[in-house]
Design a protein around this motif. Structure first.
Motif, PDB file in Angstrom:
ATOM      1  N   GLY A  52       5.387  22.803  26.394  1.00  0.00           N
ATOM      2  CA  GLY A  52       5.830  24.135  26.801  1.00  0.00           C
ATOM      3  C   GLY A  52       4.884  25.238  26.365  1.00  0.00           C
ATOM      4  N   ASP A  53       3.986  24.930  25.417  1.00  0.00           N
ATOM      5  CA  ASP A  53       2.977  25.911  25.028  1.00  0.00           C
ATOM      6  C   ASP A  53       2.004  26.103  26.186  1.00  0.00           C
ATOM      7  OD1 ASP A  53       4.123  26.141  22.518  1.00  0.00           O
ATOM      8  OD2 ASP A  53       2.531  25.061  21.469  1.00  0.00           O
ATOM      9  N   VAL A  54       1.304  27.226  26.167  1.00  0.00           N
ATOM     10  CA  VAL A  54       0.340  27.523  27.226  1.00  0.00           C
ATOM     11  C   VAL A  54      -1.032  27.737  26.593  1.00  0.00           C
ATOM     12  CG1 VAL A  54      -0.280  29.101  29.093  1.00  0.00           C
ATOM     13  CG2 VAL A  54       2.132  28.554  28.670  1.00  0.00           C
ATOM     14  N   GLY A 105       5.986  35.895  26.765  1.00  0.00           N
ATOM     15  CA  GLY A 105       5.349  37.112  27.237  1.00  0.00           C
ATOM     16  C   GLY A 105       4.571  36.939  28.531  1.00  0.00           C
ATOM     17  N   LEU A 106       4.430  35.718  29.017  1.00  0.00           N
ATOM     18  CA  LEU A 106       3.699  35.489  30.266  1.00  0.00           C
ATOM     19  C   LEU A 106       4.671  35.466  31.437  1.00  0.00           C
ATOM     20  CD1 LEU A 106       1.274  32.659  29.066  1.00  0.00           C
ATOM     21  CD2 LEU A 106       0.765  35.094  29.348  1.00  0.00           C
ATOM     22  N   ALA A 107       4.251  36.025  32.553  1.00  0.00           N
ATOM     23  CA  ALA A 107       5.093  36.065  33.754  1.00  0.00           C
ATOM     24  C   ALA A 107       5.328  34.654  34.289  1.00  0.00           C
ATOM     25  CB  ALA A 107       4.429  36.932  34.821  1.00  0.00           C
ATOM     26  N   LYS A 108       6.581  34.394  34.693  1.00  0.00           N
ATOM     27  CA  LYS A 108       6.939  33.063  35.208  1.00  0.00           C
ATOM     28  C   LYS A 108       6.113  32.675  36.421  1.00  0.00           C
ATOM     29  CE  LYS A 108      11.563  32.842  33.352  1.00  0.00           C
ATOM     30  NZ  LYS A 108      12.982  32.640  33.588  1.00  0.00           N
ATOM     31  N   VAL A 109       5.783  33.653  37.252  1.00  0.00           N
ATOM     32  CA  VAL A 109       4.990  33.354  38.445  1.00  0.00           C
ATOM     33  C   VAL A 109       3.602  32.841  38.061  1.00  0.00           C
ATOM     34  CG1 VAL A 109       4.104  35.718  38.758  1.00  0.00           C
ATOM     35  CG2 VAL A 109       4.359  34.193  40.737  1.00  0.00           C
ATOM     36  N   LEU A 110       3.019  33.351  36.981  1.00  0.00           N
ATOM     37  CA  LEU A 110       1.719  32.864  36.508  1.00  0.00           C
ATOM     38  C   LEU A 110       1.831  31.434  35.987  1.00  0.00           C
ATOM     39  CD1 LEU A 110       0.317  35.991  34.619  1.00  0.00           C
ATOM     40  CD2 LEU A 110      -0.352  35.117  36.875  1.00  0.00           C
ATOM     41  N   LEU A 111       2.913  31.160  35.278  1.00  0.00           N
ATOM     42  CA  LEU A 111       3.112  29.821  34.725  1.00  0.00           C
ATOM     43  C   LEU A 111       3.357  28.797  35.832  1.00  0.00           C
ATOM     44  CD1 LEU A 111       5.282  30.681  31.603  1.00  0.00           C
ATOM     45  CD2 LEU A 111       2.822  30.246  31.720  1.00  0.00           C
ATOM     46  N   LYS A 112       4.025  29.245  36.895  1.00  0.00           N
ATOM     47  CA  LYS A 112       4.303  28.355  38.016  1.00  0.00           C
ATOM     48  C   LYS A 112       3.012  27.927  38.716  1.00  0.00           C
ATOM     49  CE  LYS A 112       8.190  28.120  41.098  1.00  0.00           C
ATOM     50  NZ  LYS A 112       9.178  28.832  41.879  1.00  0.00           N
ATOM     51  N   ARG A 113       2.043  28.841  38.762  1.00  0.00           N
ATOM     52  CA  ARG A 113       0.758  28.568  39.410  1.00  0.00           C
ATOM     53  C   ARG A 113      -0.232  27.841  38.493  1.00  0.00           C
ATOM     54  NH1 ARG A 113      -0.630  34.400  41.220  1.00  0.00           N
ATOM     55  NH2 ARG A 113       1.297  34.912  42.286  1.00  0.00           N
ATOM     56  N   ALA A 114       0.040  27.825  37.224  1.00  0.00           N
ATOM     57  CA  ALA A 114      -0.895  27.259  36.242  1.00  0.00           C
ATOM     58  C   ALA A 114      -1.007  25.751  36.383  1.00  0.00           C
ATOM     59  CB  ALA A 114      -0.441  27.617  34.831  1.00  0.00           C
ATOM     60  N   SER A 115      -2.165  25.230  36.029  1.00  0.00           N
ATOM     61  CA  SER A 115      -2.317  23.775  35.973  1.00  0.00           C
ATOM     62  C   SER A 115      -1.587  23.275  34.729  1.00  0.00           C
ATOM     63  CB  SER A 115      -3.801  23.390  35.947  1.00  0.00           C
ATOM     64  OG  SER A 115      -4.423  23.900  34.797  1.00  0.00           O
ATOM     65  N   THR A 116      -1.463  21.973  34.624  1.00  0.00           N
ATOM     66  CA  THR A 116      -0.768  21.375  33.470  1.00  0.00           C
ATOM     67  C   THR A 116      -1.680  20.341  32.822  1.00  0.00           C
ATOM     68  OG1 THR A 116       0.241  19.656  34.841  1.00  0.00           O
ATOM     69  CG2 THR A 116       1.518  21.688  34.507  1.00  0.00           C
ATOM     70  N   VAL A 117      -1.345  19.999  31.600  1.00  0.00           N
ATOM     71  CA  VAL A 117      -2.010  18.903  30.910  1.00  0.00           C
ATOM     72  C   VAL A 117      -0.945  18.152  30.117  1.00  0.00           C
ATOM     73  CG1 VAL A 117      -2.672  20.304  28.886  1.00  0.00           C
ATOM     74  CG2 VAL A 117      -3.977  18.242  29.447  1.00  0.00           C
ATOM     75  N   LEU A 127      -4.730  29.634  32.848  1.00  0.00           N
ATOM     76  CA  LEU A 127      -3.647  29.139  31.999  1.00  0.00           C
ATOM     77  C   LEU A 127      -3.413  27.659  32.273  1.00  0.00           C
ATOM     78  CD1 LEU A 127      -1.112  32.072  32.526  1.00  0.00           C
ATOM     79  CD2 LEU A 127      -2.800  31.821  30.699  1.00  0.00           C
ATOM     80  N   ILE A 128      -3.108  26.919  31.229  1.00  0.00           N
ATOM     81  CA  ILE A 128      -2.793  25.501  31.347  1.00  0.00           C
ATOM     82  C   ILE A 128      -1.521  25.247  30.547  1.00  0.00           C
ATOM     83  CG2 ILE A 128      -3.555  23.129  30.952  1.00  0.00           C
ATOM     84  CD1 ILE A 128      -6.189  25.755  30.816  1.00  0.00           C
ATOM     85  N   VAL A 129      -0.460  24.817  31.225  1.00  0.00           N
ATOM     86  CA  VAL A 129       0.823  24.543  30.579  1.00  0.00           C
ATOM     87  C   VAL A 129       0.801  23.130  30.008  1.00  0.00           C
ATOM     88  CG1 VAL A 129       3.322  24.356  30.899  1.00  0.00           C
ATOM     89  CG2 VAL A 129       2.037  26.109  32.142  1.00  0.00           C
ATOM     90  N   VAL A 130       1.160  23.011  28.728  1.00  0.00           N
ATOM     91  CA  VAL A 130       1.167  21.714  28.049  1.00  0.00           C
ATOM     92  C   VAL A 130       2.498  21.017  28.287  1.00  0.00           C
ATOM     93  CG1 VAL A 130       1.046  20.557  25.805  1.00  0.00           C
ATOM     94  CG2 VAL A 130      -0.400  22.561  26.273  1.00  0.00           C
ATOM     95  N   LYS A 131       2.417  19.756  28.670  1.00  0.00           N
ATOM     96  CA  LYS A 131       3.606  18.917  28.813  1.00  0.00           C
ATOM     97  C   LYS A 131       3.498  17.781  27.809  1.00  0.00           C
ATOM     98  CE  LYS A 131       4.616  19.908  33.578  1.00  0.00           C
ATOM     99  NZ  LYS A 131       5.140  19.353  34.820  1.00  0.00           N
ATOM    100  N   SER A 132       4.617  17.430  27.194  1.00  0.00           N
ATOM    101  CA  SER A 132       4.644  16.313  26.251  1.00  0.00           C
ATOM    102  C   SER A 132       4.626  15.014  27.044  1.00  0.00           C
ATOM    103  CB  SER A 132       5.903  16.364  25.392  1.00  0.00           C
ATOM    104  OG  SER A 132       5.963  17.565  24.673  1.00  0.00           O
ATOM    105  N   ALA A 133       3.592  14.219  26.863  1.00  0.00           N
ATOM    106  CA  ALA A 133       3.468  12.953  27.584  1.00  0.00           C
ATOM    107  C   ALA A 133       4.393  11.905  26.975  1.00  0.00           C
ATOM    108  CB  ALA A 133       2.022  12.464  27.530  1.00  0.00           C
ATOM    109  N   ALA A 134       4.890  11.034  27.825  1.00  0.00           N
ATOM    110  CA  ALA A 134       5.685   9.905  27.334  1.00  0.00           C
ATOM    111  C   ALA A 134       4.788   9.009  26.491  1.00  0.00           C
ATOM    112  CB  ALA A 134       6.277   9.133  28.504  1.00  0.00           C
TER     113      ALA A 134
END
Length: 196
Positions: free
Chosen positions: A60-62, A13-25, A70-77
């Motif tokens: 992939g969760d936000v 439900g979140l716009a891709k442009v917002l996710l692109k600008r979001a920080s990550t963790v 918004l902060i996009v979660v990435k699975s760390a190695a």
């Protein structure tokens, strides 16, 4: 510290442009399965995550912070064991057998078409090698199955089911078990040991 108490599964439900600008963790599985943890995002901000008990965060969760960021979660190695079938002496079915035995031991397991991933454990590695499987160590993102009874039913990370809802009975109800009402292309008297 920036407080976070909301997660949007897979950013639905979140716009891709917002996710692109979001920080990550980047978080490993040990952290992502906790409902309360501290972390630092890609912008260097300290995060205090306070989710409802039992919450699990997936790659992939936000995360939504108190200030609306918004902060996009990435699975760390992380250290994992990679299990494959032996192409010389085995078959892909060997992975299903291994998944069955690991499931009986309630092992967190990531299922892929050609391999299984699990957290390192020398006892399990020995068991899998005795089953004639190839076991190697690696550093990879780890996204184990959510389980049949987890909230949401199951993870949709690698695939999507479109056009139907797993919670509905598709109009068949209890009658589906007795009388299908449609043809499966075989004689219903010829079951050859399988059940409907």
């Amino acid at each position: 510290m920036l407080s976070i108490n909301k997660v949007v599964p897979q950013g639905r439900g979140l716009a891709k442009v917002l996710l692109k600008r979001a920080s990550t963790v980047e978080l490993d599985w040990d952290v992502r399965q906790r409902s309360r943890f501290d972390a630092t995002d890609s912008s260097g901000r300290a995060l205090g995550v306070f989710l409802p008990r039992g919450s699990v965060v997936r790659g992939g969760d936000v995360l939504v912070a108190e200030d609306g960021s918004l902060i996009v979660v990435k699975s760390a190695a992380q250290p994992v064991m990679v299990v494959r079938h032996c192409t010389e002496h085995g078959a892909p079915f060997d992975l299903m057998r291994a998944a069955y035995h690991l499931g009986n031991r309630h092992v967190q397991l990531e299922l892929q078409a050609d391999r299984l991933l699990l957290e390192r454990d020398h006892v399990l590695a020995d068991m899998l090698r005795q089953m004639h499987l190839l076991v190697s160590d690696d550093e990879l993102p780890f996204e184990p199955e959510a389980g049949a009874y987890a909230s949401g039913g199951h993870a949709h990370g690698a695939h999507e089911h479109r056009g139907h809802d797993h919670g509905q009975d598709h109009g068949h109800g209890d009658a589906h078990a007795r009388d299908h009402g449609h043809d499966h292309g075989h004689d219903p008297r010829d079951h050859r040991g399988h059940k409907h």
